[in-house]
Structures are given as C-alpha cells and as structure tokens.
Design an enzyme around this catalytic site. Structure first.
Site, PDB file in Angstrom:
ATOM      1  N   TRP A  12      57.984  16.516  24.210  1.00  0.00           N
ATOM      2  CA  TRP A  12      59.110  16.105  25.080  1.00  0.00           C
ATOM      3  C   TRP A  12      58.570  15.896  26.460  1.00  0.00           C
ATOM      4  CZ3 TRP A  12      63.260  13.862  25.096  1.00  0.00           C
ATOM      5  CH2 TRP A  12      64.339  14.215  25.904  1.00  0.00           C
ATOM      6  N   ARG A  32      47.906  21.506  30.722  1.00  0.00           N
ATOM      7  CA  ARG A  32      47.129  22.317  31.077  1.00  0.00           C
ATOM      8  C   ARG A  32      45.746  22.276  30.491  1.00  0.00           C
ATOM      9  NH1 ARG A  32      48.663  27.451  27.171  1.00  0.00           N
ATOM     10  NH2 ARG A  32      49.085  26.190  25.275  1.00  0.00           N
ATOM     11  N   TYR A  49      50.118  15.069  20.713  1.00  0.00           N
ATOM     12  CA  TYR A  49      51.806  15.366  20.664  1.00  0.00           C
ATOM     13  C   TYR A  49      52.550  14.408  20.196  1.00  0.00           C
ATOM     14  CZ  TYR A  49      50.684  20.496  21.872  1.00  0.00           C
ATOM     15  OH  TYR A  49      50.250  21.503  21.494  1.00  0.00           O
ATOM     16  N   GLY A 135      70.469  17.745  25.721  1.00  0.00           N
ATOM     17  CA  GLY A 135      71.265  16.909  24.883  1.00  0.00           C
ATOM     18  C   GLY A 135      70.563  16.544  23.546  1.00  0.00           C
ATOM     19  N   LYS A 190      71.445  26.175  19.371  1.00  0.00           N
ATOM     20  CA  LYS A 190      71.423  25.032  18.262  1.00  0.00           C
ATOM     21  C   LYS A 190      70.185  25.422  17.685  1.00  0.00           C
ATOM     22  CE  LYS A 190      68.526  21.956  20.009  1.00  0.00           C
ATOM     23  NZ  LYS A 190      67.259  21.559  19.626  1.00  0.00           N
ATOM     24  N   ASP A 243      74.013  18.206  19.875  1.00  0.00           N
ATOM     25  CA  ASP A 243      72.529  18.627  19.541  1.00  0.00           C
ATOM     26  C   ASP A 243      72.524  19.444  18.392  1.00  0.00           C
ATOM     27  OD1 ASP A 243      69.950  18.387  20.045  1.00  0.00           O
ATOM     28  OD2 ASP A 243      69.801  19.733  21.970  1.00  0.00           O
ATOM     29  N   THR A 247      69.895  18.247  15.389  1.00  0.00           N
ATOM     30  CA  THR A 247      68.992  19.121  14.657  1.00  0.00           C
ATOM     31  C   THR A 247      68.996  19.882  13.424  1.00  0.00           C
ATOM     32  OG1 THR A 247      69.714  20.825  16.172  1.00  0.00           O
ATOM     33  CG2 THR A 247      67.682  19.686  16.872  1.00  0.00           C
ATOM     34  N   SER A 253      63.504  17.684  13.306  1.00  0.00           N
ATOM     35  CA  SER A 253      63.385  18.935  14.009  1.00  0.00           C
ATOM     36  C   SER A 253      62.595  19.909  13.394  1.00  0.00           C
ATOM     37  CB  SER A 253      64.913  19.370  14.018  1.00  0.00           C
ATOM     38  OG  SER A 253      64.977  20.697  14.100  1.00  0.00           O
ATOM     39  N   ARG A 254      61.795  20.433  14.570  1.00  0.00           N
ATOM     40  CA  ARG A 254      60.627  21.417  14.077  1.00  0.00           C
ATOM     41  C   ARG A 254      61.412  22.894  13.586  1.00  0.00           C
ATOM     42  NH1 ARG A 254      58.164  20.208  19.062  1.00  0.00           N
ATOM     43  NH2 ARG A 254      60.206  20.543  20.021  1.00  0.00           N
ATOM     44  N   GLU A 280      61.474  26.401  19.097  1.00  0.00           N
ATOM     45  CA  GLU A 280      62.225  27.412  19.878  1.00  0.00           C
ATOM     46  C   GLU A 280      63.164  28.355  19.291  1.00  0.00           C
ATOM     47  OE1 GLU A 280      61.543  28.141  22.871  1.00  0.00           O
ATOM     48  OE2 GLU A 280      60.852  26.319  24.101  1.00  0.00           O
TER      49      GLU A 280
HETATM   50  N1  LIG Z   1      60.427  17.775  21.285  1.00  0.00           N
HETATM   51  C1  LIG Z   1      61.566  17.296  21.333  1.00  0.00           C
HETATM   52  O1  LIG Z   1      62.134  16.459  20.601  1.00  0.00           O
HETATM   53  C2  LIG Z   1      62.581  18.338  22.548  1.00  0.00           C
HETATM   54  C3  LIG Z   1      61.953  19.576  22.837  1.00  0.00           C
HETATM   55  N2  LIG Z   1      62.753  19.836  23.924  1.00  0.00           N
HETATM   56  C4  LIG Z   1      62.366  20.933  24.631  1.00  0.00           C
HETATM   57  O2  LIG Z   1      61.200  20.915  25.509  1.00  0.00           O
HETATM   58  C5  LIG Z   1      60.291  22.173  25.406  1.00  0.00           C
HETATM   59  C6  LIG Z   1      58.868  21.619  25.018  1.00  0.00           C
HETATM   60  O3  LIG Z   1      58.942  21.227  23.801  1.00  0.00           O
HETATM   61  P1  LIG Z   1      57.993  20.276  23.007  1.00  0.00           P
HETATM   62  O4  LIG Z   1      57.315  19.272  24.034  1.00  0.00           O
HETATM   63  O5  LIG Z   1      58.522  19.619  21.903  1.00  0.00           O
HETATM   64  O6  LIG Z   1      56.811  21.164  22.619  1.00  0.00           O
HETATM   65  P2  LIG Z   1      55.529  20.775  22.136  1.00  0.00           P
HETATM   66  O7  LIG Z   1      55.055  21.830  21.242  1.00  0.00           O
HETATM   67  O8  LIG Z   1      55.227  19.260  21.590  1.00  0.00           O
HETATM   68  O9  LIG Z   1      54.436  20.866  23.300  1.00  0.00           O
HETATM   69  C7  LIG Z   1      54.203  22.119  24.196  1.00  0.00           C
HETATM   70  C8  LIG Z   1      53.576  21.851  25.383  1.00  0.00           C
HETATM   71  O10 LIG Z   1      53.278  23.111  26.245  1.00  0.00           O
HETATM   72  C9  LIG Z   1      52.324  23.181  26.606  1.00  0.00           C
HETATM   73  N3  LIG Z   1      52.074  24.682  26.750  1.00  0.00           N
HETATM   74  C10 LIG Z   1      52.275  25.722  25.956  1.00  0.00           C
HETATM   75  N4  LIG Z   1      52.290  26.825  26.549  1.00  0.00           N
HETATM   76  C11 LIG Z   1      51.836  26.620  28.056  1.00  0.00           C
HETATM   77  C12 LIG Z   1      51.727  27.731  29.063  1.00  0.00           C
HETATM   78  N5  LIG Z   1      51.648  28.765  28.917  1.00  0.00           N
HETATM   79  N6  LIG Z   1      51.501  26.616  30.338  1.00  0.00           N
HETATM   80  C13 LIG Z   1      51.361  25.326  30.251  1.00  0.00           C
HETATM   81  N7  LIG Z   1      51.623  24.626  29.106  1.00  0.00           N
HETATM   82  C14 LIG Z   1      51.896  25.188  28.041  1.00  0.00           C
HETATM   83  C15 LIG Z   1      51.629  22.960  25.200  1.00  0.00           C
HETATM   84  O11 LIG Z   1      49.873  22.530  25.728  1.00  0.00           O
HETATM   85  C16 LIG Z   1      51.967  21.521  24.888  1.00  0.00           C
HETATM   86  O12 LIG Z   1      51.622  20.370  25.765  1.00  0.00           O
HETATM   87  C17 LIG Z   1      60.869  23.124  24.441  1.00  0.00           C
HETATM   88  O13 LIG Z   1      61.652  24.063  24.981  1.00  0.00           O
HETATM   89  C18 LIG Z   1      62.011  22.248  23.509  1.00  0.00           C
HETATM   90  O14 LIG Z   1      62.848  22.936  22.772  1.00  0.00           O
HETATM   91  C19 LIG Z   1      63.637  19.236  24.145  1.00  0.00           C
HETATM   92  C20 LIG Z   1      64.309  18.252  23.735  1.00  0.00           C
HETATM   93  C21 LIG Z   1      63.742  17.531  23.057  1.00  0.00           C
HETATM   94  O1  LIG Z   2      65.911  19.499  21.007  1.00  0.00           O
HETATM   95  C1  LIG Z   2      65.529  18.710  20.232  1.00  0.00           C
HETATM   96  C2  LIG Z   2      66.281  17.580  20.167  1.00  0.00           C
HETATM   97  O2  LIG Z   2      67.438  17.517  20.930  1.00  0.00           O
HETATM   98  C3  LIG Z   2      64.336  18.988  19.303  1.00  0.00           C
HETATM   99  O3  LIG Z   2      64.665  19.742  18.394  1.00  0.00           O
HETATM  100  P1  LIG Z   2      63.514  20.541  17.635  1.00  0.00           P
HETATM  101  O4  LIG Z   2      62.690  21.568  18.750  1.00  0.00           O
HETATM  102  O5  LIG Z   2      63.900  21.426  16.669  1.00  0.00           O
HETATM  103  O6  LIG Z   2      62.296  19.516  17.204  1.00  0.00           O
END
Ligand SMILES: NC(=O)C1=CN([C@@H]2O[C@H](COP(=O)(O)OP(=O)(O)OC[C@H]3O[C@@H](n4cnc5c(N)ncnc54)[C@H](O)[C@@H]3O)[C@@H](O)[C@H]2O)C=CC1
Ligand SMILES: O=C(CO)COP(=O)(O)O
Length: 336
Positions: A12, A32, A49, A135, A190, A243, A247, A253-254, A280
């Site tokens: 994200w 990080r 990623y 969203g 969600k 959302d 998902t 969606s993971r 999450e």
């Molecule tokens: N992937 C998606 O499509 C979407 C994700 N989100 C939300 O965004 C947030 C992040 O999700 P993603 O990027 O998908 O996760 P991801 O699993 O793809 O990446 C997580 C990132 O956070 C870093 N991280 C983990 N622990 C850490 C720490 N203690 N300090 C600093 N960095 C750390 C990891 O190294 C990695 O770069 C979640 O809350 C997710 O629900 C929201 C909308 C869309």
């Molecule tokens: O929040 C998301 C899309 O809006 C991503 O969903 P997941 O974390 O389940 O991949």
C-alpha cells in the site's frame, strides 16, 4: 516541487507513493529495511511487495528516517501493529508544518484504539493536522493506475479537503467525510468479514453464503460503529459497504486468501506466517472481540472468525453456529 513522505514500503505504501508522484509530488518512500530500500531504489521497482509496477522518477526509496524532516505531507502506511512505534520514531522529524494522512486499516491490539487515536496520542501536539484515508483500493490496482474511489476523513471539512487534495489526480477519485470513527471502523471490520467470506469460499459454500456474509457483516459493522460514535450512513459508503464488497469478492485480498486456506481445511498453525502477518483481520478480530464485548454489541460473524483464528474452532461448526442463531426480524443498520 511539493514534497511528501510515505512511511512503510509495503504494497500500500508503495502504491500510494507511486500515486503521489503521479500527482506531482517529490516522494520519499521510507522502508525500515536498508537492504530492501537500496534494492528497490536501484531496480526502480519494489519487487518484494509490489512486483511488476515500476517506480516513477519522482519516488526515492530510503531507510533514512531523518530525511522526513521538513517534509510537509506525511502518509502512514505501515501495519496497525507498527503504527505506534513508527509514529513515535517520527517525533524528532515533525513539527506544526507537518500534516499526516493515515492509510493503515485496523485497531491497536490491547488498547482497541483506532489508528487516528493512536496517531493523535503520539504525535497530535506536534502535527499541523491529520486525516484518515480509506476505501476499496487494492494496492496493485492503484499502482497500475486503474480507476479507484477513496475517502479522506477528518472532523473538520477544510482539513479533510486539504489532505484529500494531495491525492486528487487520475486515476483516484477522492471523497471527503467528517466521520473518521465510522470510516476507520469500517476498514477494520471489513477485514474480519473478508476472512469469513474467504472461509465460506474455501468450503465451497457458494454465492448465497457470500452475499449473506457481506450483508450481515455490514449490519454488525454498523452496530459497533454507531455504538462507538460513528454515523450510520458512513457504513453504506466506500469505506464500509464498498470495501466489504471488494475484499469479500476480490481474490487479491490477503484477508480473503487467509480465510480461503482455512476454509479448505488448513489448520491455523499451518498457515503461511507471511499470510497470517499480512492479514490485518487477524489482529482486528482479536481487538474487536474485546471491544464488542465491552460495549455490549452483538457481532456474531466476527465472534465466529475470532473462534476459528484464536480458539481452533472448526469452520464447519462456526457456520452451523451462525445458521442456528435464533431467528429474528432483519434490521440491517441498527438491529439484530
Ligand atoms: N495492500 C492493500 O491493498 C491495502 C492495504 N491497506 C492497509 O495498509 C496497511 C499496510 O498494508 P500493506 O502495505 O498491504 O502491507 P504489506 O504486508 O504489503 O507491507 C507491510 C510493510 O510494513 C513494514 N513494517 C512492518 N512492521 C514494521 C515496523 N514495525 N516498522 C516499520 N515498518 C514495518 C514492512 O516491512 C512492509 O514494508 C495495512 O493496515 C493494510 O490494511 C489499505 C488499503 C489497501
Ligand atoms: O484494504 C484493502 C483493499 O481496500 C486490502 O485488503 P487486504 O488487506 O485484505 O488485502
């Protein structure tokens, strides 16, 4: 050129950094991990990623947190478990000129706090302002430039608008909301319902079951959200129903993927640790279990997901428990 920093180089954070560069920002994407940051900076792609999506020239990937100093637009896109720690580490580098958008979806485990509550608690007196971004938005699709609608939430309309404007360029359509509680709660619940939908799909329960989970998931999301001070209508919007639909139906969606392997019969302790960590909904189910009980709100689907994830409940028994609940009148947004 306006500067922005995105904290967290996961899927994200990387997609949002790419999008902000499209909108004309010079973007620092903070990872990080020093080695991974250097590799992405060199390859012009975050292979770990967000593979297959090139990083535009406007994005610099770095593990040097001090480079955030003086950057006025901050986006937090780390997992919910890391938000407090990362916000704390940012303290020396932010001041009244810094505004923060929080794109994390979840609740803090233990405290049950929403992400904006954590952000305000840790950095509130230093920041110029904050907002929540949420969203239906798979990172991969935003990264690849596919049309997406999101919401930026802040109680003050002008402040919401200021942050929404950062993200307003193709292919994102950005709405604003004055209900950060409702917007955030939708994004947290969600994820749990997406696990339930994944379990149902993994068990081969069909489209009817999925539609029932989305609709009844929306009902329990709304019940808790209203009890926490959110506005009922928020849950019918992008960050609630939108959302949920994405998902619960989208294989990207993971959370849905995790549910699917559980529904196919994989025991909880055999699930891939990466999938477990990245969903999450696992942390949200634990946090919501306590929160719903504390507020006296009935959340039957969330409760069964909690039992499957944390108490080793057999998904088949979980489905039976849901189907055998006492029949009642349907009151989608405020009833049982
Ligand atoms: N992937 C998606 O499509 C979407 C994700 N989100 C939300 O965004 C947030 C992040 O999700 P993603 O990027 O998908 O996760 P991801 O699993 O793809 O990446 C997580 C990132 O956070 C870093 N991280 C983990 N622990 C850490 C720490 N203690 N300090 C600093 N960095 C750390 C990891 O190294 C990695 O770069 C979640 O809350 C997710 O629900 C929201 C909308 C869309
Ligand atoms: O929040 C998301 C899309 O809006 C991503 O969903 P997941 O974390 O389940 O991949």
């Amino acid at each position: 050129m306006a500067k922005a920093a995105v904290m967290g180089a996961g899927a994200w954070g990387t997609a949002l950094a790419i999008h902000l560069a499209r909108c004309g920002f010079e973007v620092l994407l903070w990872d990080r991990d020093q080695e991974r940051a250097a590799a992405a900076q060199q390859a012009r792609e975050n292979e770990a990623y967000l593979p297959g999506v090139p990083l535009p020239d406007g994005v610099t990937v770095s593990a040097d947190l001090s480079r955030v100093a003086g950057v006025p637009s901050l986006v937090l896109a780390v997992p919910s478990a890391a938000l407090r720690e990362v916000a704390g580490a940012l303290k020396p580098y932010v001041d009244g000129g810094t505004w923060a958008a929080c794109a994390t979806k979840g609740l803090e485990e233990g405290s049950g706090k929403l992400m904006h509550e954590v952000l305000v608690e840790v950095l509130g007196d230093r920041l110029g302002g904050w907002a929540i971004l949420s969203g239906p938005s798979f990172a991969d699709e935003v990264g690849r430039g596919l049309p997406t609608a999101i919401t930026v939430a802040q109680p003050d309309a002008q402040r919401a608008e200021k942050v929404a404007a950062w993200f307003r360029c193709d292919p994102l359509r950005v709405y604003t909301s004055d209900d950060p509680v409702g917007v955030e709660l939708g994004g947290a619940v969600k994820n749990v319902i997406a696990i339930a939908a994944g379990i149902a799909d993994g068990m081969g329960l069909g489209y009817n079951a999925r539609a029932a989970l989305i609709t009844r998931g929306l009902a329990e999301m709304s019940r808790l959200g209203v009890a926490m001070g959110g506005h009922a209508e928020t849950f019918a919007g992008l960050t609630g129903l939108g959302d949920l639909v994405l998902t619960c139906t989208g294989p990207l969606s993971r959370n849905h993927q995790l549910g699917e392997v559980l529904g196919q019969g994989t025991p909880v302790d055999r699930v891939s640790p990466a999938l477990w960590r990245r969903a999450e909904g696992v942390r949200a189910a634990r946090a919501l279990h306590g929160k719903a009980a504390g507020l006296g709100v009935d959340m039957p689907i969330t409760e069964q997901v909690y039992r499957v994830l944390c108490e080793g409940e057999d998904p088949r028994r979980a489905v039976r428990s849901l189907m055998q609940r006492t029949p009642k009148a349907e009151r989608p947004l405020d009833g049982e």
